[in-house]
Scaffold this motif. Structure first.
Motif, PDB file in Angstrom:
ATOM      1  N   LEU A   1       0.660  -1.190   0.006  1.00 20.06           N
ATOM      2  CA  LEU A   1       0.171  -0.059  -0.314  1.00 20.06           C
ATOM      3  C   LEU A   1       0.721   1.228  -0.123  1.00 20.06           C
ATOM      4  CD1 LEU A   1      -3.070  -1.028   2.212  1.00 20.06           C
ATOM      5  CD2 LEU A   1      -2.831  -0.799  -0.077  1.00 20.06           C
ATOM      6  N   ALA A   2       2.016   1.328   0.765  1.00 20.30           N
ATOM      7  CA  ALA A   2       2.573   2.694   0.853  1.00 20.30           C
ATOM      8  C   ALA A   2       3.442   2.873  -0.562  1.00 20.30           C
ATOM      9  CB  ALA A   2       3.521   2.627   2.007  1.00 20.30           C
ATOM     10  N   GLY A   3       3.799   1.869  -1.042  1.00 21.67           N
ATOM     11  CA  GLY A   3       4.457   2.098  -2.384  1.00 21.67           C
ATOM     12  C   GLY A   3       3.580   2.385  -3.432  1.00 21.67           C
ATOM     13  N   ARG A   4       2.272   1.595  -3.338  1.00 29.96           N
ATOM     14  CA  ARG A   4       1.304   2.001  -4.483  1.00 29.96           C
ATOM     15  C   ARG A   4       0.770   3.405  -4.227  1.00 29.96           C
ATOM     16  NH1 ARG A   4      -2.593  -2.586  -3.600  1.00 29.96           N
ATOM     17  NH2 ARG A   4      -3.964  -1.601  -4.846  1.00 29.96           N
ATOM     18  N   ARG A   5       0.516   3.846  -2.962  1.00 27.89           N
ATOM     19  CA  ARG A   5       0.132   5.094  -2.894  1.00 27.89           C
ATOM     20  C   ARG A   5       1.030   6.151  -3.566  1.00 27.89           C
ATOM     21  NH1 ARG A   5      -0.872   3.450   2.313  1.00 27.89           N
ATOM     22  NH2 ARG A   5      -3.269   3.125   2.619  1.00 27.89           N
ATOM     23  N   ALA A   6       2.199   6.081  -3.165  1.00 27.71           N
ATOM     24  CA  ALA A   6       3.436   6.870  -3.888  1.00 27.71           C
ATOM     25  C   ALA A   6       3.452   6.922  -5.342  1.00 27.71           C
ATOM     26  CB  ALA A   6       4.922   6.601  -3.164  1.00 27.71           C
ATOM     27  N   MET A   7       3.293   5.513  -5.828  1.00 26.42           N
ATOM     28  CA  MET A   7       3.411   5.321  -7.398  1.00 26.42           C
ATOM     29  C   MET A   7       2.176   6.169  -8.111  1.00 26.42           C
ATOM     30  SD  MET A   7       3.115   1.652  -9.121  1.00 26.42           S
ATOM     31  CE  MET A   7       1.537   1.240  -8.581  1.00 26.42           C
ATOM     32  N   MET A   8       0.886   5.926  -7.514  1.00 27.46           N
ATOM     33  CA  MET A   8      -0.306   6.362  -7.934  1.00 27.46           C
ATOM     34  C   MET A   8       0.048   8.025  -7.825  1.00 27.46           C
ATOM     35  SD  MET A   8      -1.425   3.916  -9.589  1.00 27.46           S
ATOM     36  CE  MET A   8      -2.874   4.575 -10.229  1.00 27.46           C
ATOM     37  N   ALA A   9       0.189   8.400  -6.575  1.00 27.17           N
ATOM     38  CA  ALA A   9       0.501  10.111  -6.699  1.00 27.17           C
ATOM     39  C   ALA A   9       1.362  10.511  -8.014  1.00 27.17           C
ATOM     40  CB  ALA A   9       1.087  10.330  -5.544  1.00 27.17           C
ATOM     41  N   ALA A  10       2.448   9.947  -8.279  1.00 24.01           N
ATOM     42  CA  ALA A  10       3.169  10.257  -9.241  1.00 24.01           C
ATOM     43  C   ALA A  10       2.587  10.148 -10.621  1.00 24.01           C
ATOM     44  CB  ALA A  10       4.405   9.422  -9.443  1.00 24.01           C
ATOM     45  N   TRP A  11       1.740   8.997 -10.734  1.00 26.90           N
ATOM     46  CA  TRP A  11       0.948   8.803 -11.923  1.00 26.90           C
ATOM     47  C   TRP A  11      -0.196  10.136 -12.228  1.00 26.90           C
ATOM     48  CZ3 TRP A  11       0.813   7.648 -16.658  1.00 26.90           C
ATOM     49  CH2 TRP A  11      -0.300   7.270 -17.195  1.00 26.90           C
ATOM     50  N   SER A  12      -0.873  10.433 -10.864  1.00 30.17           N
ATOM     51  CA  SER A  12      -1.558  11.393 -11.295  1.00 30.17           C
ATOM     52  C   SER A  12      -0.805  12.749 -11.417  1.00 30.17           C
ATOM     53  CB  SER A  12      -2.370  11.582  -9.879  1.00 30.17           C
ATOM     54  OG  SER A  12      -3.204  12.690  -9.591  1.00 30.17           O
ATOM     55  N   GLU A  13       0.121  13.036 -11.085  1.00 32.06           N
ATOM     56  CA  GLU A  13       0.757  14.180 -11.338  1.00 32.06           C
ATOM     57  C   GLU A  13       1.440  14.277 -12.713  1.00 32.06           C
ATOM     58  OE1 GLU A  13       5.171  16.237 -10.297  1.00 32.06           O
ATOM     59  OE2 GLU A  13       4.262  15.174  -8.786  1.00 32.06           O
ATOM     60  N   GLN A  14       1.793  12.841 -13.317  1.00 33.04           N
ATOM     61  CA  GLN A  14       1.948  12.701 -14.904  1.00 33.04           C
ATOM     62  C   GLN A  14       0.855  13.143 -15.689  1.00 33.04           C
ATOM     63  OE1 GLN A  14       5.316  12.283 -16.013  1.00 33.04           O
ATOM     64  NE2 GLN A  14       4.361  12.502 -18.237  1.00 33.04           N
ATOM     65  N   ILE A  15      -0.287  12.533 -15.339  1.00 35.27           N
ATOM     66  CA  ILE A  15      -1.532  12.793 -15.967  1.00 35.27           C
ATOM     67  C   ILE A  15      -1.846  14.497 -15.754  1.00 35.27           C
ATOM     68  CG2 ILE A  15      -4.239  12.532 -15.885  1.00 35.27           C
ATOM     69  CD1 ILE A  15      -3.644   9.811 -14.926  1.00 35.27           C
ATOM     70  N   SER A  16      -1.635  15.083 -14.929  1.00 35.64           N
ATOM     71  CA  SER A  16      -2.104  16.599 -14.907  1.00 35.64           C
ATOM     72  C   SER A  16      -0.731  17.257 -15.630  1.00 35.64           C
ATOM     73  CB  SER A  16      -1.565  17.057 -13.426  1.00 35.64           C
ATOM     74  OG  SER A  16      -2.652  16.373 -12.628  1.00 35.64           O
ATOM     75  N   ASN A  17       0.511  16.753 -15.723  1.00 38.70           N
ATOM     76  CA  ASN A  17       1.283  17.195 -16.744  1.00 38.70           C
ATOM     77  C   ASN A  17       0.981  16.967 -18.173  1.00 38.70           C
ATOM     78  OD1 ASN A  17       2.887  18.208 -14.486  1.00 38.70           O
ATOM     79  ND2 ASN A  17       4.448  16.350 -14.695  1.00 38.70           N
ATOM     80  N   PHE A  18       0.269  15.839 -18.421  1.00 41.96           N
ATOM     81  CA  PHE A  18       0.013  15.513 -19.860  1.00 41.96           C
ATOM     82  C   PHE A  18      -1.278  16.661 -19.974  1.00 41.96           C
ATOM     83  CE2 PHE A  18       0.946  10.895 -19.638  1.00 41.96           C
ATOM     84  CZ  PHE A  18       2.104  11.009 -19.964  1.00 41.96           C
ATOM     85  N   ALA A  19      -2.091  16.796 -19.276  1.00 43.21           N
ATOM     86  CA  ALA A  19      -3.265  17.675 -19.346  1.00 43.21           C
ATOM     87  C   ALA A  19      -3.076  19.126 -19.514  1.00 43.21           C
ATOM     88  CB  ALA A  19      -4.269  17.560 -18.447  1.00 43.21           C
ATOM     89  N   ALA A  20      -1.737  19.534 -18.851  1.00 38.69           N
ATOM     90  CA  ALA A  20      -1.345  21.014 -19.050  1.00 38.69           C
ATOM     91  C   ALA A  20      -0.695  21.128 -20.414  1.00 38.69           C
ATOM     92  CB  ALA A  20      -0.443  21.341 -18.003  1.00 38.69           C
ATOM     93  N   ALA A  21      -0.091  20.119 -20.777  1.00 38.00           N
ATOM     94  CA  ALA A  21       0.620  20.318 -22.153  1.00 38.00           C
ATOM     95  C   ALA A  21      -0.311  20.205 -23.139  1.00 38.00           C
ATOM     96  CB  ALA A  21       1.661  19.007 -22.127  1.00 38.00           C
ATOM     97  N   VAL A  22      -1.321  19.588 -23.140  1.00 40.09           N
ATOM     98  CA  VAL A  22      -2.388  19.652 -24.034  1.00 40.09           C
ATOM     99  C   VAL A  22      -3.070  20.827 -24.115  1.00 40.09           C
ATOM    100  CG1 VAL A  22      -4.870  18.682 -24.570  1.00 40.09           C
ATOM    101  CG2 VAL A  22      -2.760  17.291 -24.372  1.00 40.09           C
ATOM    102  N   ASP A  23      -3.474  21.490 -22.882  1.00 44.61           N
ATOM    103  CA  ASP A  23      -4.064  22.881 -22.810  1.00 44.61           C
ATOM    104  C   ASP A  23      -3.000  24.007 -23.590  1.00 44.61           C
ATOM    105  OD1 ASP A  23      -6.218  21.665 -21.545  1.00 44.61           O
ATOM    106  OD2 ASP A  23      -5.457  22.270 -19.329  1.00 44.61           O
ATOM    107  N   GLN A  24      -1.976  23.871 -23.291  1.00 50.34           N
ATOM    108  CA  GLN A  24      -0.927  24.838 -23.781  1.00 50.34           C
ATOM    109  C   GLN A  24      -0.957  24.819 -25.540  1.00 50.34           C
ATOM    110  OE1 GLN A  24       2.756  24.293 -21.938  1.00 50.34           O
ATOM    111  NE2 GLN A  24       2.337  25.273 -20.024  1.00 50.34           N
ATOM    112  N   THR A  25      -1.061  23.699 -25.908  1.00 50.66           N
ATOM    113  CA  THR A  25      -1.020  23.507 -27.461  1.00 50.66           C
ATOM    114  C   THR A  25      -2.483  23.981 -27.814  1.00 50.66           C
ATOM    115  OG1 THR A  25      -1.679  21.118 -27.344  1.00 50.66           O
ATOM    116  CG2 THR A  25       0.733  21.770 -27.418  1.00 50.66           C
ATOM    117  N   GLN A  26      -3.435  23.901 -27.143  1.00 56.00           N
ATOM    118  CA  GLN A  26      -4.705  24.117 -27.741  1.00 56.00           C
ATOM    119  C   GLN A  26      -5.051  25.625 -27.626  1.00 56.00           C
ATOM    120  OE1 GLN A  26      -7.358  21.208 -26.375  1.00 56.00           O
ATOM    121  NE2 GLN A  26      -6.683  19.681 -27.554  1.00 56.00           N
ATOM    122  N   GLY A  27      -4.283  26.171 -26.753  1.00 53.94           N
ATOM    123  CA  GLY A  27      -4.438  27.333 -26.394  1.00 53.94           C
ATOM    124  C   GLY A  27      -4.690  28.780 -26.086  1.00 53.94           C
TER     125      GLY A  27
END
Length: 90
Positions: A64-90
């Motif tokens: 659980l501890a490792g998975r929580r940290a891993m999923m927090a990193a994945w969440s941050e990466q998704i946010s980075n992807f979304a921000a990059a898309v917003d910048q190209t569309q915007g």
């Protein structure tokens, strides 16, 4: 949570016919593996059964501890992807 719950959620977000739940799971698995996270953590997060029957019979770890940290990193990466898309569309 059922597969249909995820599928209809994707439809409501506008992905009908454009993406699949399995595809998102594949992207997550690929990114997490490339980022160097433990295969045990990734497979447990994806709710995959242990392929080694002996190990599966004895290992009930949830990581659980490792998975929580891993999923927090994945969440941050998704946010980075979304921000990059917003910048190209915007």
């Amino acid at each position: 949570m059922s597969n249909n719950t995820m599928l209809f959620g994707m439809y409501r977000m506008g992905y009908h016919g454009r993406a699949t739940v399995h595809g998102f799971r594949g992207v997550a698995s690929t990114w997490l593996n490339e980022a160097g996270y433990s295969a045990d953590w990734i497979e447990r997060q994806l709710a995959h059964d242990e392929r080694n029957e002996v190990r599966g019979a004895y290992n009930s770890a949830q990581y659980l501890a490792g998975r929580r940290a891993m999923m927090a990193a994945w969440s941050e990466q998704i946010s980075n992807f979304a921000a990059a898309v917003d910048q190209t569309q915007g």
